[in-house]
Design a protein around this motif. Structure first.
Motif, PDB file in Angstrom:
ATOM      1  N   ARG A  18       0.838  -1.210   0.000  1.00 23.51           N
ATOM      2  CA  ARG A  18       0.000   0.000   0.000  1.00 23.51           C
ATOM      3  C   ARG A  18       0.871   1.259   0.000  1.00 23.51           C
ATOM      4  N   PHE A  19       1.889   1.262   0.854  1.00 25.15           N
ATOM      5  CA  PHE A  19       2.790   2.421   0.915  1.00 25.15           C
ATOM      6  C   PHE A  19       3.470   2.628  -0.436  1.00 25.15           C
ATOM      7  N   LEU A  20       3.922   1.537  -1.046  1.00 23.87           N
ATOM      8  CA  LEU A  20       4.595   1.613  -2.341  1.00 23.87           C
ATOM      9  C   LEU A  20       3.681   2.208  -3.405  1.00 23.87           C
ATOM     10  N   LEU A  21       2.459   1.697  -3.490  1.00 19.71           N
ATOM     11  CA  LEU A  21       1.538   2.148  -4.535  1.00 19.71           C
ATOM     12  C   LEU A  21       1.026   3.550  -4.283  1.00 19.71           C
ATOM     13  N   ASP A  22       0.952   3.945  -3.021  1.00 16.14           N
ATOM     14  CA  ASP A  22       0.518   5.311  -2.710  1.00 16.14           C
ATOM     15  C   ASP A  22       1.507   6.359  -3.225  1.00 16.14           C
ATOM     16  N   GLN A  23       2.745   5.933  -3.474  1.00 18.01           N
ATOM     17  CA  GLN A  23       3.765   6.869  -3.979  1.00 18.01           C
ATOM     18  C   GLN A  23       3.753   6.979  -5.501  1.00 18.01           C
ATOM     19  N   GLU A  24       2.973   6.129  -6.158  1.00 23.04           N
ATOM     20  CA  GLU A  24       2.990   6.053  -7.617  1.00 23.04           C
ATOM     21  C   GLU A  24       1.744   6.684  -8.235  1.00 23.04           C
ATOM     22  N   ASP A  25       1.943   7.443  -9.304  1.00 24.72           N
ATOM     23  CA  ASP A  25       0.817   7.997 -10.045  1.00 24.72           C
ATOM     24  C   ASP A  25       0.068   6.890 -10.773  1.00 24.72           C
ATOM     25  N   LYS A 104       8.161 -12.608  -4.721  1.00 20.52           N
ATOM     26  CA  LYS A 104       8.278 -11.577  -3.695  1.00 20.52           C
ATOM     27  C   LYS A 104       9.708 -11.069  -3.535  1.00 20.52           C
ATOM     28  N   THR A 105      10.632 -11.702  -4.223  1.00 15.23           N
ATOM     29  CA  THR A 105      12.011 -11.200  -4.226  1.00 15.23           C
ATOM     30  C   THR A 105      12.189 -10.062  -5.225  1.00 15.23           C
ATOM     31  N   ALA A 106      11.151  -9.756  -5.993  1.00 11.48           N
ATOM     32  CA  ALA A 106      11.234  -8.685  -7.002  1.00 11.48           C
ATOM     33  C   ALA A 106      11.456  -7.333  -6.330  1.00 11.48           C
ATOM     34  N   GLY A 107      12.158  -6.453  -7.035  1.00 11.64           N
ATOM     35  CA  GLY A 107      12.398  -5.110  -6.535  1.00 11.64           C
ATOM     36  C   GLY A 107      11.202  -4.199  -6.749  1.00 11.64           C
ATOM     37  N   VAL A 108      11.261  -3.037  -6.154  1.00 14.83           N
ATOM     38  CA  VAL A 108      10.169  -2.066  -6.237  1.00 14.83           C
ATOM     39  C   VAL A 108       9.853  -1.705  -7.687  1.00 14.83           C
ATOM     40  N   GLU A 109      10.876  -1.396  -8.468  1.00 15.92           N
ATOM     41  CA  GLU A 109      10.653  -0.979  -9.854  1.00 15.92           C
ATOM     42  C   GLU A 109      10.006  -2.094 -10.669  1.00 15.92           C
ATOM     43  N   GLU A 110      10.400  -3.344 -10.395  1.00 15.61           N
ATOM     44  CA  GLU A 110       9.827  -4.462 -11.145  1.00 15.61           C
ATOM     45  C   GLU A 110       8.355  -4.658 -10.793  1.00 15.61           C
ATOM     46  N   VAL A 111       8.014  -4.509  -9.525  1.00 10.01           N
ATOM     47  CA  VAL A 111       6.614  -4.627  -9.122  1.00 10.01           C
ATOM     48  C   VAL A 111       5.770  -3.568  -9.826  1.00 10.01           C
ATOM     49  N   ILE A 112       6.246  -2.329  -9.818  1.00 10.77           N
ATOM     50  CA  ILE A 112       5.484  -1.236 -10.438  1.00 10.77           C
ATOM     51  C   ILE A 112       5.371  -1.428 -11.946  1.00 10.77           C
ATOM     52  N   SER A 113       6.490  -1.753 -12.596  1.00 11.58           N
ATOM     53  CA  SER A 113       6.449  -1.916 -14.056  1.00 11.58           C
ATOM     54  C   SER A 113       5.559  -3.091 -14.459  1.00 11.58           C
ATOM     55  N   THR A 114       5.569  -4.153 -13.653  1.00 14.64           N
ATOM     56  CA  THR A 114       4.724  -5.309 -13.947  1.00 14.64           C
ATOM     57  C   THR A 114       3.248  -4.955 -13.771  1.00 14.64           C
ATOM     58  N   LEU A 115       2.936  -4.228 -12.710  1.00 11.27           N
ATOM     59  CA  LEU A 115       1.557  -3.787 -12.509  1.00 11.27           C
ATOM     60  C   LEU A 115       1.079  -2.919 -13.667  1.00 11.27           C
ATOM     61  N   ARG A 116       1.935  -2.025 -14.130  1.00 14.14           N
ATOM     62  CA  ARG A 116       1.557  -1.153 -15.256  1.00 14.14           C
ATOM     63  C   ARG A 116       1.330  -1.985 -16.523  1.00 14.14           C
ATOM     64  N   ALA A 117       2.187  -2.989 -16.744  1.00 15.39           N
ATOM     65  CA  ALA A 117       2.040  -3.834 -17.931  1.00 15.39           C
ATOM     66  C   ALA A 117       0.745  -4.638 -17.867  1.00 15.39           C
ATOM     67  N   VAL A 118       0.436  -5.180 -16.703  1.00 16.34           N
ATOM     68  CA  VAL A 118      -0.797  -5.946 -16.525  1.00 16.34           C
ATOM     69  C   VAL A 118      -2.018  -5.040 -16.698  1.00 16.34           C
ATOM     70  N   ALA A 119      -1.953  -3.832 -16.135  1.00 18.95           N
ATOM     71  CA  ALA A 119      -3.052  -2.877 -16.282  1.00 18.95           C
ATOM     72  C   ALA A 119      -3.298  -2.528 -17.748  1.00 18.95           C
ATOM     73  N   ALA A 120      -2.225  -2.541 -18.545  1.00 19.56           N
ATOM     74  CA  ALA A 120      -2.327  -2.207 -19.970  1.00 19.56           C
ATOM     75  C   ALA A 120      -2.751  -3.398 -20.827  1.00 19.56           C
ATOM     76  N   GLY A 121      -2.946  -4.567 -20.188  1.00 21.26           N
ATOM     77  CA  GLY A 121      -3.407  -5.732 -20.929  1.00 21.26           C
ATOM     78  C   GLY A 121      -2.348  -6.770 -21.205  1.00 21.26           C
ATOM     79  N   GLY A 122      -1.140  -6.584 -20.669  1.00 24.65           N
ATOM     80  CA  GLY A 122      -0.063  -7.528 -20.918  1.00 24.65           C
ATOM     81  C   GLY A 122      -0.127  -8.754 -20.024  1.00 24.65           C
ATOM     82  N   VAL A 123       0.631  -9.770 -20.404  1.00 26.18           N
ATOM     83  CA  VAL A 123       0.833 -10.967 -19.589  1.00 26.18           C
ATOM     84  C   VAL A 123       2.317 -11.035 -19.281  1.00 26.18           C
ATOM     85  N   VAL A 124       2.674 -11.011 -17.997  1.00 28.43           N
ATOM     86  CA  VAL A 124       4.070 -10.839 -17.602  1.00 28.43           C
ATOM     87  C   VAL A 124       4.502 -11.913 -16.613  1.00 28.43           C
TER      88      VAL A 124
END
Length: 212
Positions: A18-25, A104-124
């Motif tokens: 939650r803290f991580l995502l609250d920092q992201e647009d 869960k070993t993924a870094g912060v940037e990977e979590v965010i980029s993966t979420l953005r890709a999934v939101a855009a319709g990707g499979v990651v």
């Protein structure tokens, strides 16, 4: 704004995400679930776009949650975030409708980029899982001709036979023949299984997105 539901039985993990995502647009955390049995209800009440889901959930496990969502809320995309990396779990998750699988070993940037890709319709897939799957699959892939491999990759990207025909410059009937050969050589039942196989085994680049 992408509305995210966090489903994990560990409070610290939920708070951290939650803290991580609250920092992201572009993201809004609209709820949290600590029990798999509450996810479907929360999705219905909170107009969720993406569920960030652990597989190890009490009462109803993550795979069962995925299957419920596939039946009752197929418009909701699901990103698995878990410590489990076995081939069977990855296969089960993708077959049950997951749009992504991240460790869960993924870094912060990977979590965010993966979420953005999934939101855009990707499979990651997590890079470590994709690499592991690719090494394991090399001997299987050797059964395919170069053209059959091209067709399999295109199927994994969500392309139709007509789109593959246009992309490769071959007749649509020829594409159908190649797809049939791919299914037979890999022991798969249908086109959906072939697409899942291509994604799960790392044959589709992580930056690729399914065709609409």
């Amino acid at each position: 704004m992408t509305r995210v539901l966090i489903a994990d039985d560990h409070k610290l993990v939920r708070q951290g995400l939650r803290f991580l995502l609250d920092q992201e647009d572009g993201f809004e955390v609209v709820g949290e679930c600590e029990d798999g049995s509450t996810v479907l209800d929360a999705v219905g009440r909170l107009a969720v776009d993406i569920v960030l889901l652990d597989l190890l959930m009490p009462n109803v496990d993550g795979i069962s949650v995925l299957r419920q969502l596939q039946r009752e809320a197929p418009h909701v995309r699901v990103l698995i975030l878990t410590s489990l990396r076995s081939d069977d779990r990855v296969h089960q998750a993708l077959s049950a409708g997951a749009s992504g699988y991240l460790l869960k070993t993924a870094g912060v940037e990977e979590v965010i980029s993966t979420l953005r890709a999934v939101a855009a319709g990707g499979v990651v897939l997590d890079g470590a899982i994709a690499s592991q799957a690719l090494r394991r699959t090399e001997s299987v892939i050797e059964r395919l001709s170069a053209r059959e491999l091209e067709v399999l990759r295109a199927v994994g990207r969500g392309c139709s036979n007509k789109e593959i025909s246009h992309e490769l410059g071959i007749r649509e009937e020829t594409v159908k023949t190649h797809v049939s050969h791919v299914l037979a050589k890999l022991g798969l039942q249908d086109r959906t299984q072939a697409a899942i196989f291509a994604v799960r085994e790392g044959l589709v680049p992580l930056s690729d997105e399914p065709s609409s």
